[in-house]
Design an enzyme around this catalytic site. Structure first.
Site, PDB file in Angstrom:
ATOM      1  N   ARG A  88      52.441  -4.804 -14.561  1.00  0.00           N
ATOM      2  CA  ARG A  88      51.150  -4.446 -13.969  1.00  0.00           C
ATOM      3  C   ARG A  88      50.255  -5.658 -13.821  1.00  0.00           C
ATOM      4  O   ARG A  88      49.081  -5.509 -13.492  1.00  0.00           O
ATOM      5  CB  ARG A  88      50.460  -3.446 -14.894  1.00  0.00           C
ATOM      6  CG  ARG A  88      50.410  -2.011 -14.332  1.00  0.00           C
ATOM      7  CD  ARG A  88      49.900  -1.169 -15.441  1.00  0.00           C
ATOM      8  NE  ARG A  88      49.240   0.038 -15.112  1.00  0.00           N
ATOM      9  CZ  ARG A  88      49.790   1.242 -15.287  1.00  0.00           C
ATOM     10  NH1 ARG A  88      51.037   1.376 -15.638  1.00  0.00           N
ATOM     11  NH2 ARG A  88      49.056   2.316 -15.096  1.00  0.00           N
ATOM     12  N   ARG A 172      40.735   2.890 -13.260  1.00  0.00           N
ATOM     13  CA  ARG A 172      42.186   2.662 -13.169  1.00  0.00           C
ATOM     14  C   ARG A 172      42.554   2.087 -11.808  1.00  0.00           C
ATOM     15  O   ARG A 172      43.414   1.212 -11.708  1.00  0.00           O
ATOM     16  CB  ARG A 172      42.933   3.976 -13.437  1.00  0.00           C
ATOM     17  CG  ARG A 172      42.831   4.387 -14.903  1.00  0.00           C
ATOM     18  CD  ARG A 172      43.173   5.837 -15.113  1.00  0.00           C
ATOM     19  NE  ARG A 172      44.569   6.125 -14.854  1.00  0.00           N
ATOM     20  CZ  ARG A 172      45.048   7.354 -14.702  1.00  0.00           C
ATOM     21  NH1 ARG A 172      44.232   8.391 -14.776  1.00  0.00           N
ATOM     22  NH2 ARG A 172      46.323   7.546 -14.491  1.00  0.00           N
TER      23      ARG A 172
HETATM   24  P1  AMP Z   1      50.333   5.249 -16.649  1.00  0.00           P
HETATM   25  O1  AMP Z   1      50.987   6.359 -17.415  1.00  0.00           O
HETATM   26  O2  AMP Z   1      51.338   4.309 -16.045  1.00  0.00           O
HETATM   27  O3  AMP Z   1      49.320   5.754 -15.654  1.00  0.00           O
HETATM   28  O4  AMP Z   1      49.543   4.385 -17.719  1.00  0.00           O
HETATM   29  C1  AMP Z   1      48.480   4.942 -18.483  1.00  0.00           C
HETATM   30  C2  AMP Z   1      47.669   3.843 -19.151  1.00  0.00           C
HETATM   31  O5  AMP Z   1      48.522   3.109 -20.060  1.00  0.00           O
HETATM   32  C3  AMP Z   1      47.106   2.771 -18.213  1.00  0.00           C
HETATM   33  O6  AMP Z   1      45.880   3.156 -17.622  1.00  0.00           O
HETATM   34  C4  AMP Z   1      46.958   1.594 -19.171  1.00  0.00           C
HETATM   35  O7  AMP Z   1      45.839   1.741 -20.015  1.00  0.00           O
HETATM   36  C5  AMP Z   1      48.199   1.726 -20.056  1.00  0.00           C
HETATM   37  N1  AMP Z   1      49.368   0.989 -19.495  1.00  0.00           N
HETATM   38  C6  AMP Z   1      50.553   1.528 -19.074  1.00  0.00           C
HETATM   39  N2  AMP Z   1      51.384   0.573 -18.647  1.00  0.00           N
HETATM   40  C7  AMP Z   1      50.721  -0.605 -18.790  1.00  0.00           C
HETATM   41  C8  AMP Z   1      51.053  -1.958 -18.504  1.00  0.00           C
HETATM   42  N3  AMP Z   1      52.246  -2.310 -17.977  1.00  0.00           N
HETATM   43  N4  AMP Z   1      50.112  -2.917 -18.774  1.00  0.00           N
HETATM   44  C9  AMP Z   1      48.929  -2.591 -19.314  1.00  0.00           C
HETATM   45  N5  AMP Z   1      48.547  -1.333 -19.593  1.00  0.00           N
HETATM   46  C10 AMP Z   1      49.429  -0.343 -19.341  1.00  0.00           C
END
Ligand code: AMP
Ligand code: ADP
Length: 217
Positions: A88, A172
């Site tokens: 990310r 986000r």
């Molecule tokens: P997601 O389920 O992919 O929408 O991720 C939910 C939350 O987890 C994000 O808003 C971030 O706070 C954290 N997160 C997930 N993957 C990452 C990543 N590769 N780098 C940093 N934060 C992450």
């Protein structure tokens, strides 16, 4: 096959990762799921992680890189994997390249899911999952065939993510466009980036990705 699904929150990465997982037996590696599991398990840094995630900000590169570096060493990743929500940031992408280069390998394919901003917000606020098996649903776009009953496991309890609300979505999305969108250029330059129309129905997106996987060999 080592594949990255790249796209903003709500683009359909998790939905498509599960389709590919069941069709091709590749394991889905979702850093979001792993971080939520760490929070739930009451790990020492759990409350810190939860606060960052609830605000819609990114967790530190150091933490997620460590999580993925350990995870891809597991035997179930030997045949390949689908990265969902990682990398990310450019720092995460170059750390990933390095860990794979050290093993004499590299990513085969990066698929960008393109979806308009308004549709993303609509998808995020209507998203829910089965509390038992984690199957994903949507209030309008993907309802269980029997109301209130999970298609996959028959369970009748569902959950919604704490960060899937209209307020957090803006933060986000900003994190995506600031930190993650530059990866489109990064993988374009590496030559393994392909794009699909993520606005299409779920089955059509799955077909388009499947064709790209076939073509990438
Ligand atoms: P997601 O389920 O992919 O929408 O991720 C939910 C939350 O987890 C994000 O808003 C971030 O706070 C954290 N997160 C997930 N993957 C990452 C990543 N590769 N780098 C940093 N934060 C992450
Ligand atoms: P991401 O993992 O990229 O954050 P999800 O796969 O969880 O996104 O999808 C977000 C929501 O949108 C879910 O509720 C899912 O059911 C729904 N969804 C996913 N792909 C599509 C699509 N092509 N058309 C309509 N709804 C979709």
């Amino acid at each position: 096959m080592k594949l990255i699904l790249l796209g903003p929150p709500g683009a359909g990465k998790g939905t498509q990762a599960k389709e590919i997982e069941s069709k091709r037996g590749l394991v889905q590696l979702s850093t979001g799921d792993m971080l939520r599991a760490a929070v739930k398990s009451g790990s020492p840094i759990g409350s810190e992680l939860k606060a960052v995630m609830d605000r819609g900000e990114l967790v530190s590169d150091e933490i997620v890189i460590k999580i993925i570096a350990n995870r891809i060493e597991q035997p179930d990743c030997a045949k390949g994997f689908i990265l969902d929500g990682f990398p990310r940031s450019l720092a995460q992408a170059s750390a990933l390249d390095k860990m794979l280069a050290d093993k004499g390998t590299k990513m085969d394919l990066v698929v960008e899911l393109k979806v308009d901003y308004n549709r993303l917000v609509e998808r995020i606020v209507g998203r829910y999952t089965c509390a038992n098996c984690g199957e994903g649903y949507h209030d309008r776009f993907k309802r269980p065939s029997v109301r209130g009953v999970c298609d996959v496991c028959g369970n009748q309890e569902f959950t919604r993510r704490a960060d899937d609300n209209a307020e957090t979505v803006t933060t986000r999305m900003m994190a995506y466009y600031r930190d993650t969108a530059p990866l489109v250029g990064y993988y374009y330059c590496k030559g393994n980036l392909r794009a699909v129309d993520g606005m299409a129905p779920i089955a059509d997106v799955a077909k388009a990705i499947d064709a790209l996987i076939e073509a990438a060999g």
